[in-house]
Design a protein around this motif. Structure first.
Motif, PDB file in Angstrom:
ATOM      1  N   VAL A  81       0.775  -1.281   0.064  1.00  0.00           N
ATOM      2  CA  VAL A  81      -0.204  -0.065   0.012  1.00  0.00           C
ATOM      3  C   VAL A  81       0.743   1.359   0.183  1.00  0.00           C
ATOM      4  N   MET A  82       1.864   1.151   0.649  1.00  0.00           N
ATOM      5  CA  MET A  82       2.858   2.582   0.651  1.00  0.00           C
ATOM      6  C   MET A  82       3.488   2.690  -0.597  1.00  0.00           C
ATOM      7  N   TYR A  83       3.828   1.815  -1.252  1.00  0.00           N
ATOM      8  CA  TYR A  83       4.504   1.862  -2.666  1.00  0.00           C
ATOM      9  C   TYR A  83       3.434   2.351  -3.667  1.00  0.00           C
ATOM     10  N   MET A  84       2.403   1.584  -3.334  1.00  0.00           N
ATOM     11  CA  MET A  84       1.227   2.270  -4.496  1.00  0.00           C
ATOM     12  C   MET A  84       0.987   3.760  -4.185  1.00  0.00           C
ATOM     13  N   GLU A  85       0.901   4.144  -2.998  1.00  0.00           N
ATOM     14  CA  GLU A  85       0.588   5.681  -2.629  1.00  0.00           C
ATOM     15  C   GLU A  85       1.751   6.566  -3.275  1.00  0.00           C
ATOM     16  N   LYS A  86       2.829   6.126  -3.089  1.00  0.00           N
ATOM     17  CA  LYS A  86       4.023   6.518  -3.727  1.00  0.00           C
ATOM     18  C   LYS A  86       4.185   6.773  -5.244  1.00  0.00           C
ATOM     19  N   ASP A  87       3.687   5.579  -6.049  1.00  0.00           N
ATOM     20  CA  ASP A  87       4.043   5.483  -7.590  1.00  0.00           C
ATOM     21  C   ASP A  87       2.733   5.864  -8.407  1.00  0.00           C
ATOM     22  N   LYS A  88       1.586   6.026  -7.468  1.00  0.00           N
ATOM     23  CA  LYS A  88       0.072   6.201  -8.097  1.00  0.00           C
ATOM     24  C   LYS A  88      -0.015   7.342  -9.166  1.00  0.00           C
ATOM     25  N   GLU A  89       0.857   8.475  -8.782  1.00  0.00           N
ATOM     26  CA  GLU A  89       0.649   9.773  -9.644  1.00  0.00           C
ATOM     27  C   GLU A  89       1.754   9.805 -10.953  1.00  0.00           C
ATOM     28  N   LYS A  90       2.582   8.985 -11.139  1.00  0.00           N
ATOM     29  CA  LYS A  90       3.562   9.116 -11.941  1.00  0.00           C
ATOM     30  C   LYS A  90       3.286   8.884 -13.298  1.00  0.00           C
ATOM     31  N   ASP A  91       1.882   8.654 -13.744  1.00  0.00           N
ATOM     32  CA  ASP A  91       1.571   8.627 -15.097  1.00  0.00           C
ATOM     33  C   ASP A  91       2.621   7.596 -16.065  1.00  0.00           C
ATOM     34  N   VAL A  92       2.280   6.413 -15.756  1.00  0.00           N
ATOM     35  CA  VAL A  92       3.089   5.248 -16.342  1.00  0.00           C
ATOM     36  C   VAL A  92       2.095   4.018 -16.519  1.00  0.00           C
ATOM     37  N   SER A  93       0.768   4.439 -16.419  1.00  0.00           N
ATOM     38  CA  SER A  93      -0.202   3.410 -16.375  1.00  0.00           C
ATOM     39  C   SER A  93      -0.137   2.440 -17.399  1.00  0.00           C
ATOM     40  N   SER A  94      -0.042   2.785 -18.713  1.00  0.00           N
ATOM     41  CA  SER A  94       0.021   1.947 -19.886  1.00  0.00           C
ATOM     42  C   SER A  94       1.175   0.800 -19.613  1.00  0.00           C
ATOM     43  N   PHE A  95       2.445   1.395 -19.218  1.00  0.00           N
ATOM     44  CA  PHE A  95       3.520   0.435 -19.077  1.00  0.00           C
ATOM     45  C   PHE A  95       3.317  -0.457 -17.876  1.00  0.00           C
ATOM     46  N   LEU A  96       2.766  -0.059 -16.755  1.00  0.00           N
ATOM     47  CA  LEU A  96       2.310  -0.927 -15.735  1.00  0.00           C
ATOM     48  C   LEU A  96       1.363  -2.066 -16.059  1.00  0.00           C
ATOM     49  N   TYR A  97       0.438  -1.535 -17.171  1.00  0.00           N
ATOM     50  CA  TYR A  97      -0.601  -2.558 -17.555  1.00  0.00           C
ATOM     51  C   TYR A  97      -0.168  -3.745 -18.189  1.00  0.00           C
ATOM     52  N   LYS A  98       1.106  -3.381 -18.983  1.00  0.00           N
ATOM     53  CA  LYS A  98       1.807  -4.436 -19.691  1.00  0.00           C
ATOM     54  C   LYS A  98       2.650  -5.182 -18.818  1.00  0.00           C
ATOM     55  N   ILE A  99       3.127  -4.793 -17.854  1.00  0.00           N
ATOM     56  CA  ILE A  99       3.741  -5.598 -16.829  1.00  0.00           C
ATOM     57  C   ILE A  99       2.673  -6.443 -16.119  1.00  0.00           C
ATOM     58  N   LEU A 100       1.560  -5.824 -15.495  1.00  0.00           N
ATOM     59  CA  LEU A 100       0.561  -6.874 -15.118  1.00  0.00           C
ATOM     60  C   LEU A 100       0.053  -7.808 -15.818  1.00  0.00           C
ATOM     61  N   ASN A 101      -0.190  -7.785 -17.054  1.00  0.00           N
ATOM     62  CA  ASN A 101      -0.182  -8.750 -18.017  1.00  0.00           C
ATOM     63  C   ASN A 101       0.753 -10.047 -18.027  1.00  0.00           C
ATOM     64  N   ILE A 102       2.048  -9.425 -18.142  1.00  0.00           N
ATOM     65  CA  ILE A 102       3.061 -10.265 -18.045  1.00  0.00           C
ATOM     66  C   ILE A 102       2.940 -11.289 -16.789  1.00  0.00           C
ATOM     67  N   ALA A 103       3.249 -10.375 -15.671  1.00  0.00           N
ATOM     68  CA  ALA A 103       2.910 -11.235 -14.288  1.00  0.00           C
ATOM     69  C   ALA A 103       1.755 -12.198 -14.207  1.00  0.00           C
ATOM     70  N   ASN A 104       0.650 -11.749 -14.626  1.00  0.00           N
ATOM     71  CA  ASN A 104      -0.553 -12.830 -14.680  1.00  0.00           C
ATOM     72  C   ASN A 104      -0.118 -13.968 -15.486  1.00  0.00           C
ATOM     73  N   LYS A 105       0.364 -13.760 -16.641  1.00  0.00           N
ATOM     74  CA  LYS A 105       0.562 -15.037 -17.535  1.00  0.00           C
ATOM     75  C   LYS A 105       1.642 -15.792 -16.687  1.00  0.00           C
ATOM     76  N   GLU A 106       2.620 -15.156 -16.144  1.00  0.00           N
ATOM     77  CA  GLU A 106       3.679 -16.049 -15.351  1.00  0.00           C
ATOM     78  C   GLU A 106       3.277 -16.676 -14.160  1.00  0.00           C
ATOM     79  N   ILE A 107       2.229 -16.077 -13.350  1.00  0.00           N
ATOM     80  CA  ILE A 107       1.846 -16.713 -12.239  1.00  0.00           C
ATOM     81  C   ILE A 107       0.776 -17.806 -12.628  1.00  0.00           C
ATOM     82  N   GLU A 108       0.446 -17.923 -13.924  1.00  0.00           N
ATOM     83  CA  GLU A 108      -0.530 -19.064 -14.450  1.00  0.00           C
ATOM     84  C   GLU A 108       0.186 -19.955 -14.943  1.00  0.00           C
ATOM     85  N   LYS A 109       1.479 -19.832 -15.549  1.00  0.00           N
ATOM     86  CA  LYS A 109       2.433 -20.709 -15.860  1.00  0.00           C
ATOM     87  C   LYS A 109       2.886 -21.545 -14.716  1.00  0.00           C
TER      88      LYS A 109
END
Length: 294
Positions: free
Chosen positions: A196-224
């Motif tokens: 939660v602390m890191y989320m609060e620090k990083d949420k205003e940094k306007d990199v949502s599209s980049f993080l969305y790609k990372i989230l998709n990669i992480a979800n696929k890796e978890i599934e594997k």
């Protein structure tokens, strides 16, 4: 404290003043308001963001309390411990309530808790509750839903996640429990505060599209990994991918630092066991998911 039945006819203001005095006499402080009219779940969220904001239903209880009660031989001892746990939980909840927040407490009884609030405020209350209970541990399940979702269904899903928290034996360096399960991941209580602390620090940094790609990669890796695929080579590829694309992003955006991403990339890279690797992926997933909700 038992109240004189005649007080039931008192005005709301008189009851509120009496409650304040009872709090002071018993070592509590006053940080709630009497509800003078019925509110909807829409009233829990920010006025400017009602169509986008999620609320969280969170419920849980103290771990292994039954074993503790089995050691108590008297009714008075049983009642005293139950009241003390409830008092500590209430203190933790009150300390976590931000000024002006609207929350709905479904119930707080004994060691059982059910709270509904805007998701970020609910997580802060949960963290406060867990801190107040230490060294006693607490496990919970939560679900994020839109305000229009039926409460009974949200509670049912939260209960299912609580069962996962209570029975999860795959958390690293843990015998299970002492965690919260939501958005598809169980996160240990000692780690959710940092997420939660890191989320609060990083949420205003306007990199949502980049993080969305990372989230998709992480979800696929978890599934594997959860499907039994070999993880060591996969980990190496993932770390190369994360470092390469994060490096390119930093070249385009000067002075950009995503503390949470750097922390969880390091944790993933240093994982030496499959359970550690999977858990660190889920921390990364939780961190990015919360940023996407902000």
């Amino acid at each position: 404290t038992l109240l004189d039945p005649s007080l039931l006819s008192s005005s709301m203001n008189e009851c509120e003043e009496l409650f304040k005095e009872l709090c002071k006499e018993n070592g509590f402080w006053y940080k709630i308001r009497f509800i003078k009219h019925t509110k909807n779940f829409e009233d829990l969220v920010d006025e400017s963001n009602k169509t986008k904001t999620f609320i969280m239903h969170m419920l849980g209880d103290v771990d292994n309390l039954g074993k503790t009660f089995m050691k108590i031989e008297t009714l008075d001892g049983y009642i005293q411990l139950s009241n003390e746990i409830e008092r500590i939980i209430c203190c933790g909840i009150y300390k976590g309530i931000e000024e002006g927040s609207n929350i709905y407490i479904g119930y707080v009884g004994g060691d059982d808790v059910y709270i509904i609030a805007e998701w970020d405020k609910c997580l802060k209350i949960y963290i406060s509750l867990v801190e107040e209970l230490k060294p006693v541990t607490f496990s919970s399940g939560a679900v994020l839903v839109k305000v229009k979702e039926p409460a009974y269904l949200a509670k049912k899903l939260a209960q299912e996640n609580e069962v996962i928290s209570k029975t999860n034996k795959n958390l690293p360096n843990s015998e299970g429990k002492d965690c919260i399960t939501f958005i598809g991941a169980s996160v240990k209580n000692q780690d959710i505060k940092d997420v939660v602390m890191y989320m609060e620090k990083d949420k205003e940094k306007d990199v949502s599209s980049f993080l969305y790609k990372i989230l998709n990669i992480a979800n696929k890796e978890i599934e594997k990994v959860e499907n039994g695929e070999e993880w060591c080579k996969s980990k190496t590829k993932l770390c190369i991918y994360l470092n390469y694309h994060y490096g390119r992003l930093k070249q385009r955006k000067e002075d950009l630092v995503l503390e949470g991403l750097e922390k969880y990339m390091k944790d993933i890279g240093s994982s030496t066991k499959m359970n550690d690797y999977l858990y660190n992926l889920k921390k990364l997933k939780t961190y990015i998911s919360l940023i996407s909700l902000s």
